[in-house]
Design a protein around this motif. Structure first.
Motif, short mmCIF file in Angstrom:
data_model
loop_
_atom_site.label_atom_id
_atom_site.label_comp_id
_atom_site.label_asym_id
_atom_site.label_seq_id
_atom_site.Cartn_x
_atom_site.Cartn_y
_atom_site.Cartn_z
N GLY A 161 1.28 3.93 2.67
CA GLY A 161 1.28 4.21 3.95
C GLY A 161 2.01 5.36 4.51
O GLY A 161 3.22 5.77 4.30
N ARG A 217 -3.53 3.65 -6.90
CA ARG A 217 -4.01 4.21 -5.70
C ARG A 217 -4.39 5.61 -6.05
O ARG A 217 -3.69 6.30 -6.45
N THR A 222 0.93 -1.22 -0.23
CA THR A 222 -0.18 0.02 0.06
C THR A 222 0.90 1.06 0.03
O THR A 222 1.96 1.09 0.19
N ASP A 260 -2.26 9.54 10.01
CA ASP A 260 -2.18 8.15 9.47
C ASP A 260 -2.91 7.82 8.33
O ASP A 260 -4.17 8.44 8.54
N ARG A 280 2.62 7.34 8.00
CA ARG A 280 2.61 7.06 9.43
C ARG A 280 3.12 8.12 10.28
O ARG A 280 4.15 8.87 10.00
N ASP A 286 -3.49 4.90 4.99
CA ASP A 286 -3.20 3.69 4.10
C ASP A 286 -4.14 3.87 2.90
O ASP A 286 -5.62 3.92 3.10
#
Lengths: 512, 337
Positions: A4, A191, A2, A22, A6, A24
């Motif tokens: 990601g 994505r 993915t 955060d 963070r 995803d």
């Protein structure tokens, strides 16, 4: 596998924009990113796209951390951002744009045949039937946007596609075509991060949604599990603070009367604003609120209809000078481009429209200028109140006070004050002072009209609000009805995308 | 501590004055002028004499008369390259009206001024009310007006009589008449730029035209008027040149003058991109150019070397000016952070 994100943190000076985000996003997922102005959406997108370096936190793509990012490196890793302002060059052809800076060459010359072949293949893959030799400037904006996506596709293996308010300037059919392309990208496992102010679109195309508010994730989950009302209430912060109640009976005569006025991207509109009234125009980018205000201020001639100030019609082609003679002044939205003289003194910036009126026969009156500057700078709480300081040296909020003060200084000659995004790029303290000046001016009997894409601002300042979309008024709210929640509901819920869900977009090309 | 300096109202201005290098860079032209005067005085006994100073003033007068409105145009973001030919046209028409048509010198002078003004207004209408570039339009009329001048007459009209002689070479209180006129024009220019509302509008248009337009400034009419004014000034310049020479050669009167004017204006620190410049700077630019030419002529420096020196002065002045502003900018940024 993915994208990601963070614990992403980013601040400017002492002001934190993102405080631990955060996120995803899985391959083939369309992720809608929502939030009020200043929530940190743009900053988040810039961090992912390598434009901005985060202070701390990590971004990983397929398990590989992205470090020391620049826009070029992000692009090489397959992250493509499509901005609202497209990067295509209008005077070049479709082919030339696609190959700009990466031209195919034979013996040092551009290999036009190969470029044309590649372009035709690419256009076909994107369902665009247009001549590769068309000048990009001749294409409608929706096609340009698809071309921009095609350009990114041509130049890198796109793994993340960021669309920043892609539908803001699109017509409904263009929006449908964009959505079809998004669906195709999704099938290829890209994505997609998608920001918008139109909530209806989220439920059309997004799989998951994240709402940012004050730099943190306020809500995140699958679209199927979340009700629209919940998103609205989270975006608006769950509060519906009432506006300071103003008796409608205080209001005086009609000062601004707009009848059937139409201009670039708006209208026809009918609006009346009374003395002492503060009218808010709420709408997303592309709703026509700016061009409506700029037309009233004489920046554009109306295409039909007209308006009266204190019962007297304003000439259609008189420009801003005519509007000002009739008492209509504008605080425009783009301060640097439309309002500020950065290299000139604060006195010039504040008093420019007043010099002639203070003097006699055009000769200036230094004493009067000093007094008016001191008086006006005091009223708007200009900091520092230094007449010789250059415009660009002031903070954003104080620059805006200079622009607003320009009209406050000659408020006696004004009937209508128009403000377009009055607190854009303005800190909280200055924002309150600007609101106060607006209220004072209304109290002095001016009709005040402001446009904003910030629901909170409209809720705080407006006594009456018109919700605009695509150049039309779609709702009117008064007094206590005006809350962030009601504004958002009216702007989004039923009107985000009105096109038929079923209709498959018919892709063809030509000038509009 | 750093914060207090940044918020001191006059912080930047005082900071600039405190730094000697900054001051030197900002007044590079003035320092250069002083050094030049010292140098020429040492080199030639003739340089610092009343007669020679009068010479310099007389030869700079017409330059200043046209440089003042040119500076206003350039600050506003416009330019007039046709002034050289407007000078020629006005001078020749004045001359031939006196010589061929036997007009009185006063009427002929007025006609010359009217022709100059008309030429300026033609430029103004084309530039302000169309989207044509000022450079293209006035480069075109530079050649158009020269062509008309040479069409009107091949050989120079000359021998204009008493009145013209007085205008071109007469003295009032020991100072040549053209110099008095130049002083008057300069004073009017300064009064306009600093003392009138329209003068503020000149800067407002030059810095941000869109903001000026939205604030109700006449962003088309003001350029038109100033093109008319520079035409009038060029007409005046043509008349004065013809009067001083007592002749108006159609092929050479005013040739190359437009570049001289522009050189003086830019030397004086007016930004070619508009928005910046002062009347004092323009005066300094004109005097600098006049002294440079005069001194080198006294030293018998050949013309080609004079041209090289003038060109070098322009580029060096622009470089120092840029350096000064960058140094100032860097210092302000350092102080702020």
């Amino acid at each position: 596998m993915t994208l990601g994100i963070r614990d992403l943190v980013k601040g400017y000076g002492t002001f934190t924009v993102l405080s631990g985000v955060d996120l995803d996003i899985a391959p083939g997922e369309v992720h809608a990113l929502l939030g009020p102005n200043g929530a940190g959406k743009s900053t988040l997108i810039k961090c992912i796209g390598g434009v901005t370096v985060p202070d701390s936190g990590q971004i990983t793509l397929d398990g590989v951390p992205l470090q020391n990012m620049t826009p070029a490196r992000a692009f090489e890793s397959g992250i493509a951002t499509i901005h609202q302002h497209l990067s295509l060059i209008d005077v070049l052809t479709v082919t030339e744009n696609l190959f700009l800076g990466q031209e195919s060459r034979i013996a040092g010359l551009v290999d036009r045949r190969r470029q044309r072949r590649v372009t035709e293949e690419l256009l076909e893959r994107f369902g665009l039937t247009l001549d590769p030799n068309t000048r990009v400037g001749d294409l409608p904006v929706g096609t340009k946007q698809l071309l921009e996506i095609a350009k990114a596709w041509h130049r890198t293996a796109v793994r993340v596609l960021i669309l920043d308010e892609p539908t803001a300037s699109l017509s409904e059919s263009e929006t449908e075509r964009l959505f079809a392309e998004v669906a195709r990208m999704k099938e290829r496992g890209v994505r997609i991060i998608y920001t918008t102010h139109r909530l209806g679109e989220v439920f059309r195309i997004a799989d998951r949604v994240t709402v940012l508010r004050d730099g943190v994730v306020a809500l995140s989950g699958a679209v199927a599990d979340i009700k629209p009302e919940r998103i609205v209430s989270v975006i608006s912060g769950g509060t519906g603070e009432p506006t300071p109640a103003v008796e409608r009976s205080d209001l005086g005569d009609v000062r601004l009367k707009v009848t059937g006025l139409a201009g670039p991207r708006f209208g026809p509109l009918d609006v009346e604003v009374r003395a002492g009234e503060i009218l808010g125009l709420y709408g997303v980018l592309g709703s026509g609120r700016s061009s409506f205000l700029e037309t009233l201020a004489g920046r554009f001639p109306a295409t039909s209809g007209g308006f009266q100030v204190d019962g007297r019609p304003v000439a259609r082609r008189g420009g801003p000078a005519e509007a000002l003679r009739r008492g209509v002044a504008l605080v425009p939205s783009d301060r640097a481009r439309q309002a500020l003289w950065g290299t000139r003194s604060a006195a010039d910036n504040l008093l420019l429209p007043s010099f002639a009126e203070l003097g006699r026969l055009g000769v200036r009156n230094p004493g009067g200028e000093r007094r008016l500057f001191a008086d006006t700078a005091g009223k708007v709480a200009l900091h520092p109140p230094d007449a010789t300081r250059k415009g660009a040296a002031f903070s954003g909020g104080n620059q805006q006070k200079l622009v607003l003060g320009r009209w406050l200084a000659r408020a006696d000659r004004l009937a209508v004050l128009l403000l377009d995004e009055p607190t854009q790029g303005v800190d909280v303290g200055a924002r309150r002072q600007i609101y106060q000046v607006c209220r004072d001016l209304a109290e002095r009997g001016l009709a005040v009209v402001f446009a904003s894409s910030d629901a909170q601002e409209v809720a705080q300042l407006a006594q009456r609000a018109l919700v605009m979309d695509r150049g039309k008024v779609i709702a009117e709210l008064t007094g206590d009805e005006i809350t962030e929640a009601t504004l958002l509901q009216n702007a989004h819920q039923l009107t985000g995308v009105t096109g038929d869900v079923a209709g498959t977009p018919n892709v063809s090309e030509g000038r509009p | 501590m750093t914060a207090t300096t940044a918020t001191t109202p006059a912080g930047t201005a005082k900071g600039g004055g405190r730094n000697l290098l900054d001051l030197a860079l900002r007044s590079a032209l003035l320092i250069g002028l002083i050094l030049m005067v010292v140098f020429f005085t040492a080199q030639s006994d003739l340089f610092l004499t009343t007669g020679n100073i009068k010479n310099i003033a007389l030869s700079s007068a017409v330059l200043l008369i046209v440089a003042v409105p040119q500076a206003l145009l350039v600050i506003m973001g416009y330019v007039d390259l046709s002034v050289g030919s407007a000078v020629g046209l006005a001078g020749v028409i004045t001359g031939l009206l006196i010589v061929d048509q036997h007009w009185s010198w006063g009427a002929a002078v007025l006609a010359g001024l009217a022709v100059g003004t008309l030429g300026g207004l033609v430029n103004g209408v084309l530039v302000a009310y169309t989207k044509l570039s000022p450079i293209i339009v006035t480069l075109g009329t530079l050649q158009l007006y020269r062509g008309i001048t040479q069409f009107l007459r091949d050989d120079p009209p000359s021998d204009f009589g008493q009145g013209m002689a007085l205008l071109g070479r007469g003295l009032y209180l020991g100072v040549p008449v053209p110099v008095w006129i130049a002083v008057l024009v300069f004073a009017l220019g300064a009064l306009f730029l600093y003392g009138t509302a329209s003068g503020r509008h000149v800067y407002a248009i030059g810095v941000n035209t869109e903001a000026a337009y939205l604030s109700g400034v006449a962003t088309k009419r003001l350029p038109l008027v100033l093109y008319g004014v520079i035409g009038l000034a060029a007409g005046l310049g043509g008349v004065l040149y013809a009067a001083r020479l007592d002749s108006a050669p159609p092929g050479t009167l005013g040739v190359g003058f437009e570049l001289e004017v522009l050189t003086a204006v830019l030397l004086g620190g007016v930004a070619f991109s508009g928005g910046r410049g002062t009347m004092f700077g323009v005066l300094l630019g004109v005097i600098f150019l006049g002294v440079l030419r005069n001194g080198m002529t006294l030293m018998n420096v050949p013309y080609f070397a004079q041209a090289m020196a003038t060109g070098a002065a322009l580029v060096i002045a622009a470089g120092l000016d840029e350096l000064g502003r960058r140094a100032g900018m860097v210092r302000r940024v350092i102080r702020r952070t």
